[in-house]
Design an enzyme around this catalytic site. Structure first.
Site, PDB file in Angstrom:
ATOM      1  N   GLY A 169      24.909  99.854  57.866  1.00 27.79           N
ATOM      2  CA  GLY A 169      25.297  98.818  56.926  1.00 27.79           C
ATOM      3  C   GLY A 169      24.943  98.617  55.228  1.00 27.79           C
ATOM      4  CG  ASP A 177      23.848  84.020  53.083  1.00 33.38           C
ATOM      5  OD1 ASP A 177      24.541  82.698  52.623  1.00 33.38           O
ATOM      6  OD2 ASP A 177      24.174  84.842  52.109  1.00 33.38           O
TER       7      ASP A 177
END
Length: 361
Positions: A60, A177
């Site tokens: 990722g 977030d």
């Protein structure tokens, strides 16, 4: 999927590892793959980092760095290693933000927050964070694959996320977030909250104990527009209620298959969070049978006024009761006894160093 041994090949452009000997080109970008460990451009596979972790393949990438599967050379334990982007290593601000994420994760001890093993800087100047290797998928990936989830599953996932947030908030840490891509669904059924890279303490001290000075630009916006709280969208200081609003957006998406607001342009999207009343999950999906309790919970989390949102412990309680079939929230129009009403978020002290950051779309 669990792979045995190091990958056989790697994409030199995106770093994707491959264990299939028949793959000659990366399906993502069409680049010709290289043997793992060869010196192709941007290829870190088979590199030794920190003197004891061998990189096996990229899994990722984020705004500050890439995440790799790595193996400890002595114990052979497989881990996830996040390494700061090479082009950002010279930025003192980025280095401090990355190390702040490491220190934050160490501080939040919860079975529903990804475990930190260690962090540091290699002899070659690479800044890295070593975490437990998780098997499964992000909630974002699950929603793309499955769409709306059953209420019972939403309760199970949501209850664990609420537990992680309650633990972070007890440490005076605001995540800032919350979104499906930062929620990981493990194969064993447990849930982990990820990415505390833009988290902030509310007591005016940095997470590592120093001065909580600004690491992001004043007047900018921090968060992800589809899940951002009104106060974040306005660039105002945030409390735990901001996380709860974003979590309400996540619950809304789990229940309906879409976010409460959507616009292609991030500024217009943030304006919707600021000004437009959030729709009800029943309005968006009248075809689905939602219990009154889950409708009331999501509606209360998406209130524009932070003081009108329930606190994290209250959210966890309601989700737990939904999962067990116990429904205690009052119906609309009924009075709410003080002892059973939503817990109000205690306003945090004014923070003169409050740091709006950068929008991450």
């Amino acid at each position: 999927m669990r792979h045995q041994g190091p990958p056989l090949a790697v994409c030199p452009d995106c770093g994707e590892p491959f264990w299939d000997a028949d793959i000659t080109h990366c399906p993502s970008d069409g680049a010709s793959v290289l043997p793992a460990g060869s010196d192709g451009p941007q290829t870190l596979v088979d590199r030794l980092v920190g003197g004891r972790y061998r990189l096996l393949g990229k899994i990722g990438e984020g705004g500050m760095g890439a995440v790799y599967i790595a193996e400890h050379t002595a114990t052979l334990r497989r881990v996830a290693m996040k390494i700061i982007r090479p082009e950002l290593e010279s930025s003192q601000r980025t280095r401090e933000r990355f190390l702040r994420e490491c220190a934050t994760l160490e501080r939040v001890k919860s079975p529903h927050v990804v475990e930190v093993i260690e962090f540091g800087e290699s002899a070659a100047g690479e800044i890295f964070l070593v975490m437990e290797l998780l098997e499964g998928e992000t909630l974002g990936e699950r929603l793309v694959r499955s769409g709306a989830l059953p209420v019972a599953e939403v309760s199970t996932i949501g209850g664990q996320v609420a537990s992680a947030l309650a633990t972070a908030h007890a440490q005076r840490i605001v995540h800032r977030d919350m979104k499906p891509d930062n929620i990981f669904l493990c194969e064993d059924g447990t849930v982990r909250v990820l990415d505390f890279g833009i988290a902030r303490l509310l007591d005016g001290q940095s997470i590592d104990g120093g001065t909580n000075r600004k690491l992001t630009a004043t007047g900018a916006i921090i968060g992800t527009p589809a899940y951002i709280s009104p106060e974040q969208a306005a660039g105002r200081p945030v409390t735990f209620a901001a996380d709860n609003y974003s979590f309400g957006c996540v619950l809304f998406e789990m229940l309906t298959g879409r976010t409460p607001f959507w616009e292609e342009h991030p500024v217009l999207l943030m304006g919707m969070h600021l000004k437009e009343p959030a729709p009800s999950v029943r309005d968006v999906r009248p075809d689905l049978p939602f219990p009154d309790e889950v409708v009331d919970l999501v509606d209360s989390l998406l209130q524009k006024n932070p003081a009108e949102r329930p606190g994290g412990e209250e959210v966890r309680r309601v989700l737990g009761e939904l999962g067990s079939g116990i429904h205690t929230l009052p119906r609309r129009g009924e009075s709410t006894p003080l002892e059973s009403g939503p817990t109000q978020v205690e306003p945090a002290p004014a923070d003169p160093e409050a740091e709006p950051g950068i929008t991450r779309v």
